[in-house]
Design a protein around this motif. Sequence first.
Motif, PDB file in Angstrom:
ATOM      1  N   VAL A  56       0.852  -1.183   0.000  1.00 55.90           N
ATOM      2  CA  VAL A  56       0.000   0.000   0.000  1.00 55.90           C
ATOM      3  C   VAL A  56       0.892   1.239   0.000  1.00 55.90           C
ATOM      4  CG1 VAL A  56      -1.723   1.318   1.281  1.00 55.90           C
ATOM      5  CG2 VAL A  56      -1.890  -1.175   1.181  1.00 55.90           C
ATOM      6  N   ILE A  57       0.621   2.155  -0.921  1.00 55.42           N
ATOM      7  CA  ILE A  57       1.381   3.398  -1.000  1.00 55.42           C
ATOM      8  C   ILE A  57       0.416   4.547  -0.753  1.00 55.42           C
ATOM      9  CG2 ILE A  57       2.882   4.848  -2.403  1.00 55.42           C
ATOM     10  CD1 ILE A  57       2.311   1.280  -3.508  1.00 55.42           C
ATOM     11  N   GLU A  58       0.723   5.368   0.241  1.00 55.12           N
ATOM     12  CA  GLU A  58      -0.157   6.464   0.627  1.00 55.12           C
ATOM     13  C   GLU A  58       0.522   7.810   0.375  1.00 55.12           C
ATOM     14  OE1 GLU A  58      -2.008   4.033   4.480  1.00 55.12           O
ATOM     15  OE2 GLU A  58      -0.730   5.795   4.770  1.00 55.12           O
ATOM     16  N   GLN A  59      -0.263   8.770  -0.029  1.00 55.24           N
ATOM     17  CA  GLN A  59       0.244  10.132  -0.170  1.00 55.24           C
ATOM     18  C   GLN A  59       0.338  10.761   1.214  1.00 55.24           C
ATOM     19  OE1 GLN A  59      -1.028  12.560  -3.580  1.00 55.24           O
ATOM     20  NE2 GLN A  59      -1.780  14.048  -2.093  1.00 55.24           N
ATOM     21  N   GLY A  60       1.476  11.349   1.516  1.00 55.65           N
ATOM     22  CA  GLY A  60       1.691  11.917   2.841  1.00 55.65           C
ATOM     23  C   GLY A  60       0.784  13.101   3.124  1.00 55.65           C
ATOM     24  N   VAL A  61       0.405  13.243   4.393  1.00 59.63           N
ATOM     25  CA  VAL A  61      -0.369  14.398   4.848  1.00 59.63           C
ATOM     26  C   VAL A  61       0.632  15.421   5.361  1.00 59.63           C
ATOM     27  CG1 VAL A  61      -2.093  15.235   6.482  1.00 59.63           C
ATOM     28  CG2 VAL A  61      -2.345  12.966   5.449  1.00 59.63           C
ATOM     29  N   THR A  62       0.713  16.556   4.694  1.00 61.07           N
ATOM     30  CA  THR A  62       1.700  17.566   5.065  1.00 61.07           C
ATOM     31  C   THR A  62       1.056  18.933   5.164  1.00 61.07           C
ATOM     32  OG1 THR A  62       2.281  17.974   2.754  1.00 61.07           O
ATOM     33  CG2 THR A  62       3.551  16.302   3.912  1.00 61.07           C
ATOM     34  N   LYS A  76       5.078  17.942   9.237  1.00 59.37           N
ATOM     35  CA  LYS A  76       4.639  16.599   9.639  1.00 59.37           C
ATOM     36  C   LYS A  76       3.173  16.605  10.059  1.00 59.37           C
ATOM     37  CE  LYS A  76       7.616  15.686  12.853  1.00 59.37           C
ATOM     38  NZ  LYS A  76       8.364  14.956  13.887  1.00 59.37           N
ATOM     39  N   ALA A  77       2.463  15.555   9.673  1.00 57.27           N
ATOM     40  CA  ALA A  77       1.082  15.403  10.119  1.00 57.27           C
ATOM     41  C   ALA A  77       1.053  15.108  11.609  1.00 57.27           C
ATOM     42  CB  ALA A  77       0.413  14.266   9.358  1.00 57.27           C
ATOM     43  N   ARG A  78       0.005  15.539  12.270  1.00 60.93           N
ATOM     44  CA  ARG A  78      -0.198  15.183  13.676  1.00 60.93           C
ATOM     45  C   ARG A  78      -0.756  13.766  13.736  1.00 60.93           C
ATOM     46  NH1 ARG A  78      -3.519  19.799  16.723  1.00 60.93           N
ATOM     47  NH2 ARG A  78      -2.969  18.442  18.493  1.00 60.93           N
ATOM     48  N   GLU A  79      -0.245  12.956  14.650  1.00 55.83           N
ATOM     49  CA  GLU A  79      -0.671  11.563  14.783  1.00 55.83           C
ATOM     50  C   GLU A  79      -1.561  11.436  16.017  1.00 55.83           C
ATOM     51  OE1 GLU A  79       1.793   8.480  13.691  1.00 55.83           O
ATOM     52  OE2 GLU A  79       3.262   9.705  12.628  1.00 55.83           O
ATOM     53  N   PRO A  90       6.248  11.910  17.716  1.00 59.32           N
ATOM     54  CA  PRO A  90       7.420  11.051  17.562  1.00 59.32           C
ATOM     55  C   PRO A  90       8.710  11.857  17.527  1.00 59.32           C
ATOM     56  CG  PRO A  90       6.276  11.268  15.482  1.00 59.32           C
ATOM     57  CD  PRO A  90       5.438  11.982  16.495  1.00 59.32           C
ATOM     58  N   ASP A  91       9.792  11.223  17.957  1.00 55.82           N
ATOM     59  CA  ASP A  91      11.090  11.898  17.926  1.00 55.82           C
ATOM     60  C   ASP A  91      11.797  11.675  16.596  1.00 55.82           C
ATOM     61  OD1 ASP A  91      11.610   9.230  18.239  1.00 55.82           O
ATOM     62  OD2 ASP A  91      13.231   9.490  19.692  1.00 55.82           O
ATOM     63  N   LYS A  92      11.107  10.990  15.658  1.00 59.29           N
ATOM     64  CA  LYS A  92      11.645  10.795  14.318  1.00 59.29           C
ATOM     65  C   LYS A  92      10.689  11.435  13.315  1.00 59.29           C
ATOM     66  CE  LYS A  92      13.731   7.100  13.224  1.00 59.29           C
ATOM     67  NZ  LYS A  92      13.991   5.705  12.806  1.00 59.29           N
ATOM     68  N   GLU A  93      11.013  11.307  12.038  1.00 68.28           N
ATOM     69  CA  GLU A  93      10.177  11.956  11.030  1.00 68.28           C
ATOM     70  C   GLU A  93       8.776  11.373  10.974  1.00 68.28           C
ATOM     71  OE1 GLU A  93      10.358  13.410   6.378  1.00 68.28           O
ATOM     72  OE2 GLU A  93      12.048  12.320   7.250  1.00 68.28           O
ATOM     73  N   PHE A  94       8.644  10.086  11.308  1.00 63.29           N
ATOM     74  CA  PHE A  94       7.310   9.514  11.462  1.00 63.29           C
ATOM     75  C   PHE A  94       7.384   8.403  12.504  1.00 63.29           C
ATOM     76  CE2 PHE A  94       9.189   6.733   8.328  1.00 63.29           C
ATOM     77  CZ  PHE A  94       8.612   5.498   8.504  1.00 63.29           C
ATOM     78  N   TYR A  95       6.214   7.924  12.917  1.00 63.20           N
ATOM     79  CA  TYR A  95       6.113   7.007  14.047  1.00 63.20           C
ATOM     80  C   TYR A  95       6.354   5.575  13.579  1.00 63.20           C
ATOM     81  CZ  TYR A  95       4.264   5.762  18.698  1.00 63.20           C
ATOM     82  OH  TYR A  95       4.110   5.316  19.995  1.00 63.20           O
ATOM     83  N   ASP A  96       7.627   5.217  13.349  1.00 68.78           N
ATOM     84  CA  ASP A  96       7.961   3.886  12.866  1.00 68.78           C
ATOM     85  C   ASP A  96       8.205   2.940  14.038  1.00 68.78           C
ATOM     86  OD1 ASP A  96      10.403   4.713  13.845  1.00 68.78           O
ATOM     87  OD2 ASP A  96      11.474   4.595  11.930  1.00 68.78           O
ATOM     88  N   TYR A  97       8.646   1.714  13.734  1.00 74.20           N
ATOM     89  CA  TYR A  97       8.843   0.703  14.783  1.00 74.20           C
ATOM     90  C   TYR A  97       9.834   1.184  15.833  1.00 74.20           C
ATOM     91  CZ  TYR A  97       9.684  -3.835  16.985  1.00 74.20           C
ATOM     92  OH  TYR A  97       9.792  -4.857  17.896  1.00 74.20           O
ATOM     93  N   MET A 118      -3.719  14.330  11.025  1.00 68.31           N
ATOM     94  CA  MET A 118      -4.317  15.666  10.937  1.00 68.31           C
ATOM     95  C   MET A 118      -3.306  16.616  10.312  1.00 68.31           C
ATOM     96  SD  MET A 118      -5.837  17.964  14.059  1.00 68.31           S
ATOM     97  CE  MET A 118      -7.012  19.275  13.754  1.00 68.31           C
ATOM     98  N   GLU A 119      -3.788  17.412   9.366  1.00 64.11           N
ATOM     99  CA  GLU A 119      -2.901  18.401   8.775  1.00 64.11           C
ATOM    100  C   GLU A 119      -2.337  19.301   9.869  1.00 64.11           C
ATOM    101  OE1 GLU A 119      -5.244  20.428   5.858  1.00 64.11           O
ATOM    102  OE2 GLU A 119      -4.769  18.978   4.288  1.00 64.11           O
ATOM    103  N   PRO A 120      -1.023  19.559   9.839  1.00 64.40           N
ATOM    104  CA  PRO A 120      -0.407  20.330  10.928  1.00 64.40           C
ATOM    105  C   PRO A 120      -0.754  21.805  10.905  1.00 64.40           C
ATOM    106  CG  PRO A 120       1.202  19.839   9.228  1.00 64.40           C
ATOM    107  CD  PRO A 120      -0.038  19.097   8.848  1.00 64.40           C
TER     108      PRO A 120
END
Length: 380
Positions: free
Chosen positions: A220-226, A236-239, A260-267, A315-317
């Motif tokens: 699945v490929i998603e367009q980023g929310v920016t 960055k989108a709010r999670e 998240p302390d990274k660019e997105f909330y990964d593992y 959510m859009e930031p």
Amino acid sequence: MAKKLRVGILFGGRSGEHEVSLLSAASILKAIDRKKFEVVPIGISKTGRWLTEGNAAALLEGAAIEVLPADAAEAAGPSDAVAALVPDAASLGTGRLDVVFPVLHGTFGEDGTIQGLFELADIAYVGSGVLGSSAGMDKDVMKRLFSQAKLPIVKHVTVLRSEWEKSPRKTVTFIESALKYPLFVKPANLGSSVGISKAHDRKELGPALKLAARFDRKIVIEQGVTGSGKSRTTSKARELEVAVLGNDDPKASVVGEIIPDKEFYDYEAKYLSDGSVPVIPAKLTAAESKQIRAMAVEAFRACDLAGLARVDFLMEPDGKRRIYLNEVNTLPGFTAISMYPKLWQATGLGYSDLITTLIELALERHNERSRTSFTFEASK
């Protein structure tokens, strides 16, 4: 004095979230109300070996189970595990269980596989059924159900691993014609952000697709929310996350946010770093909070879920602050400091009481299912 219910806590498993499962199970075993429940720990090693008694406890403590001596009372195959769920069983030394609390995150635990075993054995279990669990794991099917329910989701496409491997250039062209960078590339059937990458351009898209293809046949490929900010941090989108609890009449918790302390909330941000910050309740307007909680319940119903689920939003930031439904997680992390229990704690339901409620919901759902006829007899 009322008889205690025998509750099997099932943990471990063959998925990449094995260690997370052990943490969740240890927390549940510590907090469950022992005055109400007789607890039977049941572990599954990384190679699929079923364990009870001493070996199950050793698994929780991180022992190398595969080298432990096996005996008939403490180790068995899946066929013997079925016997542990039916009357008069003794192969695992557990006898009849009244209800099972599966704490098996990821593949084989929250994808409908183990739920089918429970249905076959006609035993109550915590969480969604076969259909809901499968839909909640498959991001492609999940999004189709969200679309059918007219819930707002980000633009996305799905490609097959075979398509990508056969025609990589054609696949990239197809993706770029449908979506704009940045893109999130995900295996359709995997949890805890395993195998997920953020691709900012074509150079990063190829490796992201290759990584996701390791973990599933569907990608699945998603367009980023920016937002409109130029930097990766400010755009960055709010999670946002909501915990849902119930069966036919589900309720939503307060809304929480993960920073998240990274660019997105990964593992790594979820489990290997202490830099990600949970904010409960999230800083939202009353209208936004109401909208998100209502959408969480709608998503729960759209996937035919039961018991529990964590529902995630983007959510859009800045700008219009538009809200998008991201995904549901039917067996979220369940330690005392995981978001699902913390959201209910903030809503007024403590950890131990939450466990009790989930067991009661499992019995309620099983009783409802028992009303269904599976055979037909012509009237005389």
